[in-house]
Design a protein around this motif. Structure first.
Motif, mmCIF file in Angstrom:
data_model
loop_
_atom_site.group_PDB
_atom_site.id
_atom_site.type_symbol
_atom_site.label_atom_id
_atom_site.label_comp_id
_atom_site.label_asym_id
_atom_site.label_seq_id
_atom_site.Cartn_x
_atom_site.Cartn_y
_atom_site.Cartn_z
ATOM 1 N N SER A 1 0.834 -1.211 0.000
ATOM 2 C CA SER A 1 0.000 0.000 0.000
ATOM 3 C C SER A 1 0.870 1.263 0.000
ATOM 4 C CB SER A 1 -0.934 0.003 1.210
ATOM 5 O OG SER A 1 -0.167 0.028 2.391
ATOM 6 N N SER B 1 1.077 6.961 -6.638
ATOM 7 C CA SER B 1 -0.062 7.799 -6.999
ATOM 8 C C SER B 1 0.295 9.269 -6.886
ATOM 9 C CB SER B 1 -1.268 7.466 -6.118
ATOM 10 O OG SER B 1 -1.027 7.928 -4.798
ATOM 11 N N GLN C 1 1.883 1.910 -3.487
ATOM 12 C CA GLN C 1 0.725 2.429 -4.220
ATOM 13 C C GLN C 1 0.540 3.920 -3.952
ATOM 14 O OE1 GLN C 1 -2.242 -0.215 -2.692
ATOM 15 N NE2 GLN C 1 -1.667 -1.894 -4.075
#
Ligand SMILES: Nc1ncnc2c1ncn2[C@@H]1O[C@H](COP(=O)(O)OP(=O)(O)OP(=O)(O)O)[C@@H](O)[C@H]1O
Ligand SMILES: [Mg+2]
Lengths: 218, 240
Positions: B230, B237, B233
């Motif tokens: 995560s 992003s 991620q």
């Protein structure tokens, strides 16, 4: 012309020029050793070794925290007494300038070496140079350039400081003047010429230094 | 080529690297990405001992850098490093920047070293700049000289620490191109970078670092198209 050469201003000139010779001799030889001392102590102040750092710091602080006249008397009379020797006046004078300027030059060296970007040492090390090689080929040449203006400044200071050696009867310019006007009673004329002779050296030096400084800036 | 085992690095009480494991093969191009302060530079600097390792092992080309008997200078000359701020030697010409290492360490003569330097300058596209001083170069040109300087030692591995992040955007391309050519020639490279495009195109593998560990690693496709962690991620992003 005749009148000028025979004036009370010009008459002391031979004595003063002889004094100037001593003034310059003490300044140059003293500063030569002062630079050697200053370079060693300056690196000492950059050392990670606590003993080396401590010793060089004590030296710098003692010299910078005491008046030069006291240092001169200490070296000439104090050391002579302690070591039970008859120190030559000129040796004492050169030693005093060397030790005194050495402390200020140590700070000049420390500051200049410290001001070179840390990345330069890393780049030198990263291509495989040793610390000493990096210092010698990369850091020192850059640092030395930055030392030139403050070293020149120290030259002017030490040159003027030599006048204090009249206190131990070294035949530099001020001492020569004093002995001269003691018999002629022309202190005004004599000392005017003394100041003029100092300025003839200090002003061009300062102007030249300012030019170098400007050139280094860009 | 490079094995890193449980590498820890602390600055005083601050533990910056908390157990890094990595294996870098010969001719591999590994890109290291991650948020600011995650320890990417520190990791890279441990690979040529610009930082002292606190614990763990770094083995390069069979030699254990953490062995106290090792000759660090000889290791460093086999590991090239390129810095974010170039760190060219400003008091030397471009040619002297490049030949200093070969002359002082490999004991080459001046003419030998210069003969070896010219093809390198050509490789980085700066043959006409041999006799100028770094001051008169653009950032991109400086970085290409820095690459040539590192290559002059004929390193087996090249480390790059954000080589393009101090450059104006229009100068980034030239530097990346030189790096891409190096990769094609089979140079083993570890590249800390914010250039995700470069990582995708040239990288064989991507390490995502956060909080002093390698959070995730994999091929560029895996990391950029299908990140599992995560943290990865959320980092991607923000930057993509
Ligand atoms: N010499 C040092 N002394 C103390 N702390 C340091 C030192 N070098 C780095 N640090 C600390 O280590 C941490 C990691 O730094 P590092 O430079 O490795 O991060 P980074 O991932 O390269 O970040 P960036 O993307 O901003 O370059 C930071 O918190 C930094 O403050
Ligand atoms: Mg960094």
């Amino acid at each position: 012309m005749e009148a000028l050469l025979n004036s009370d201003y010009m008459k002391p000139m031979p004595y003063l020029l002889e004094g100037l010779l001593y003034t310059l001799l003490i300044t140059f030889v003293g500063l030569f050793f002062g630079f050697v001392i200053g370079a060693i102590m300056g690196f000492g102040r950059l050392s990670k070794n606590k003993l080396i750092y401590g010793l060089s710091s004590i030296y710098v602080e003692i010299i910078r925290g005491t008046p030069l006249l006291a240092q001169i008397l200490f070296i000439y009379f104090g050391l002579s007494q302690l070591l039970d020797i008859n120190m030559h006046k000129l040796v004492a004078a050169i030693l005093a300038i060397a030790l005194n300027a050495g402390a200020y030059i140590a700070e000049i060296v420390r500051g200049a070496v410290h001001s070179v970007d840390k990345g330069q040492m890393e780049a030198g090390r990263s291509i495989g140079l040793t610390k000493t090689q990096t210092m010698r080929y990369i850091i020192w040449p850059q640092a030395f350039k930055r030392m030139i203006p403050p070293l020149g400044n120290q030259f002017v200071i030490s040159l003027k400081d030599t006048s204090l050696f009249s206190a131990i009867a070294v035949g530099e310019m001020v001492y020569q003047a004093k002995t001269y006007y003691a018999t002629t009673f022309t202190p005004f004329e004599t000392l005017s010429m003394v100041c003029l002779l100092y300025l003839v050296i200090t002003i061009p030096t300062s102007l030249y230094l300012r030019r170098i400084e400007r050139r280094l800036d860009v | 080529m490079i094995q890193v085992k449980d590498l820890h690095k602390s600055f005083g009480k601050l533990e910056v690297l908390k157990g890094i494991n990595a294996n870098i093969e010969e001719k591999e191009v590994v890109c290291v990405i991650g948020p600011s302060g995650s320890g990417k530079s520190t990791f890279l600097r441990c690979l040529n001992l610009l930082e002292e390792v606190t614990s763990g092992e770094v083995i390069i080309d069979g030699e254990n850098l953490t062995d106290p008997k090792i000759d660090i200078n000889s290791i460093r000359s086999r590991v090239g490093m390129v810095f974010q701020h170039f760190n060219l030697f400003p008091h030397m010409t471009v040619l002297d920047n490049i030949t200093l290492g070969p002359r002082k360490i490999k004991k080459m003569s001046k003419s030998e070293a210069e003969a070896a330097a010219l093809p390198l300058l050509e490789k980085v596209g700066l043959s006409d700049k041999a006799s100028v001083y770094p001051d008169s170069l653009s950032g991109g040109q400086k970085q290409r000289v820095a690459i040539a300087r590192a290559l002059a030692m004929e390193p087996k591995v090249m480390l790059f620490d954000e080589p393009t992040s101090a450059l104006d955007p229009e100068l980034v391309g030239d530097v990346l191109e030189v790096m891409q050519d190096l990769a094609k020639e089979g140079m083993t490279m570890v590249v800390v970078t914010h250039e995700m495009g470069f990582a995708k195109e040239v990288g064989n593998r991507v390490l995502f670092m956060d909080e002093g560990i390698v959070m995730e690693e994999g091929s560029p496709q895996q990391i950029f198209d299908n990140p599992q962690n995560s943290r990865t991620q959320s980092f991607l992003s923000k930057v993509l």
